[in-house]
Design an enzyme around this catalytic site. Structure first.
Site, PDB file in Angstrom:
ATOM      1  CE  LYS A 223      -4.245  -1.837   1.280  1.00 51.34           C
ATOM      2  NZ  LYS A 223      -5.451  -2.231   2.134  1.00 51.34           N
ATOM      3  NE  ARG A 257      -7.566  -8.558   0.640  1.00 57.27           N
ATOM      4  CZ  ARG A 257      -7.063  -7.801  -0.457  1.00 57.27           C
ATOM      5  NH1 ARG A 257      -6.084  -7.069  -0.079  1.00 57.27           N
ATOM      6  NH2 ARG A 257      -7.722  -7.876  -1.437  1.00 57.27           N
TER       7      ARG A 257
HETATM    8  N1  HH2 Z   1      -7.428  -3.773   0.720  1.00 57.17           N
HETATM    9  C1  HH2 Z   1      -7.791  -3.851  -0.707  1.00 57.17           C
HETATM   10  C2  HH2 Z   1      -8.944  -4.676  -0.995  1.00 57.17           C
HETATM   11  N2  HH2 Z   1      -9.410  -5.439  -0.049  1.00 57.17           N
HETATM   12  N3  HH2 Z   1     -10.029  -6.023   2.030  1.00 57.17           N
HETATM   13  C3  HH2 Z   1      -9.702  -6.199   3.496  1.00 57.17           C
HETATM   14  N4  HH2 Z   1     -10.438  -6.827   4.343  1.00 57.17           N
HETATM   15  N5  HH2 Z   1      -8.402  -5.152   3.782  1.00 57.17           N
HETATM   16  C4  HH2 Z   1      -7.925  -4.494   3.233  1.00 57.17           C
HETATM   17  O1  HH2 Z   1      -6.848  -3.969   3.549  1.00 57.17           O
HETATM   18  C5  HH2 Z   1      -8.170  -4.597   1.725  1.00 57.17           C
HETATM   19  C6  HH2 Z   1      -9.283  -5.364   1.118  1.00 57.17           C
HETATM   20  C7  HH2 Z   1      -6.767  -3.323  -1.691  1.00 57.17           C
HETATM   21  O2  HH2 Z   1      -5.803  -4.006  -2.082  1.00 57.17           O
HETATM   22  P1  HH2 Z   1      -6.016  -4.975  -3.459  1.00 57.17           P
HETATM   23  O3  HH2 Z   1      -7.065  -6.070  -3.325  1.00 57.17           O
HETATM   24  O4  HH2 Z   1      -4.471  -5.405  -3.824  1.00 57.17           O
HETATM   25  O5  HH2 Z   1      -6.071  -3.564  -4.397  1.00 57.17           O
HETATM   26  P2  HH2 Z   1      -7.567  -3.327  -5.461  1.00 57.17           P
HETATM   27  O6  HH2 Z   1      -8.609  -2.935  -4.216  1.00 57.17           O
HETATM   28  O7  HH2 Z   1      -7.017  -1.985  -6.152  1.00 57.17           O
HETATM   29  O8  HH2 Z   1      -7.947  -4.554  -6.272  1.00 57.17           O
END
Ligand code: HH2
Length: 281
Positions: A223, A257
């Site tokens: 992040k 995660r």
């Molecule tokens: N962060 C993201 C997405 N989902 N869910 C939870 N529970 N906690 C988090 O910190 C979280 C999440 C963002 O990361 P990522 O899935 O890699 O990115 P994107 O939302 O752009 O797909």
């Protein structure tokens, strides 16, 4: 003390040791890996690799929630994730689905998802009911605003207190709807309507959330706060992400995660070897 458990459909996770959730984004636009697994076969292969590398569960997402992301119609989100959920479930892999939409939750659960990870903490009308009857595990995440606008000057008087109060309130709403406590996890939502200073306060005070008794899930992997600290672009935040995961584990996180499962699992093994079996009891 009995070991804490987390029930997700037919799976039960022992949380006396922190477990790893592998991120599988079936999206063209996710902030760190957009497009890399944007077809079912690649997403499935990536998820299987996460499990081989030590992930206890894989989190399948069909809509990016990065700052500024636009909403994806239900039908598109389902077309992205369902073949992946079905294939992994058939292979006996515990699957979480990262969605805010009750219709997507319902279809994902029918396809075998064992857990729903909702960045909106089941606030959409009908979301609690869909999950209550299904026996799935649930992650309730805190977000201020919505992805399109959430990073426009988020303001809190007391970020830790406000996030904690929101999450406890959502967990109680779930329990009032019949969801057993051991099916719930909470997540402060790093980067979701928070400045880097807010994120660091939440990480520093993670024990405030741990003290609620709900397992705490932490997502810091790659992040932007880590980019700000290290000066590294998103593709070069592996070391920072592993360090952040370890800080979270030291603070009592039950689930981390992450995008880089293998490296995180190795780091956790070192932590757990030093701490023995007692790290989260
Ligand atoms: N962060 C993201 C997405 N989902 N869910 C939870 N529970 N906690 C988090 O910190 C979280 C999440 C963002 O990361 P990522 O899935 O890699 O990115 P994107 O939302 O752009 O797909």
């Amino acid at each position: 003390m009995t070991a804490p458990i987390f029930r997700c459909g037919r799976f039960t996770f022992d949380l006396s040791r922190t477990i790893v959730m592998g991120v599988v984004n079936v999206t063209p636009d996710s902030f760190s890996d957009g497009g890399s697994h944007f077809d079912a076969a690649r997403a499935i292969a990536h998820a299987r690799q996460c499990v081989a590398d030590g992930a206890a569960i894989v989190d399948i997402g069909g809509e990016s929630t990065r700052p500024g992301a636009a909403e994806v119609p239900d039908a598109d989100e389902l077309a992205r994730i369902l073949p992946v959920v079905e294939s992994l479930t058939a292979a006996g892999i515990p699957v979480s689905v990262d969605t805010r939409k009750p219709a997507v939750m319902r279809a994902a659960i029918a396809a075998g998802a064992a857990m729903i990870n909702d960045v909106a903490a089941l606030t959409a009308p009908g979301a609690i009911e869909v999950c209550a009857s299904a026996g799935v595990g649930i992650c309730l995440m805190h977000m201020r605003g919505e992805p399109r606008t959430m990073q426009q000057t988020p303001v809190y008087d007391d970020v830790v207190g406000e996030v904690r109060a929101f999450l406890v309130d959502r967990a109680r709403a779930c329990e009032a709807a019949g969801i057993e406590r051991n099916r719930l996890a909470i997540d402060p939502g790093f980067g979701f309507g928070k400045t880097p200073a807010h994120n660091l306060s939440l990480l520093r005070k993670l024990e405030t959330l741990v003290a609620t008794g709900y397992p705490v899930l932490v997502g810091l992997s790659r992040k932007s706060t880590l980019g700000l600290i290290t000066g590294r672009p998103v593709g070069e935040r592996l070391a920072a992400s592993v360090a952040a995961a370890l800080v979270a584990v030291a603070g009592g996180a039950a689930i981390v995660r992450v995008h880089d499962v293998r490296e995180t699992v190795d780091a956790l093994k070192v932590w757990q070897a030093v701490k023995g079996d007692l790290d989260r009891r």
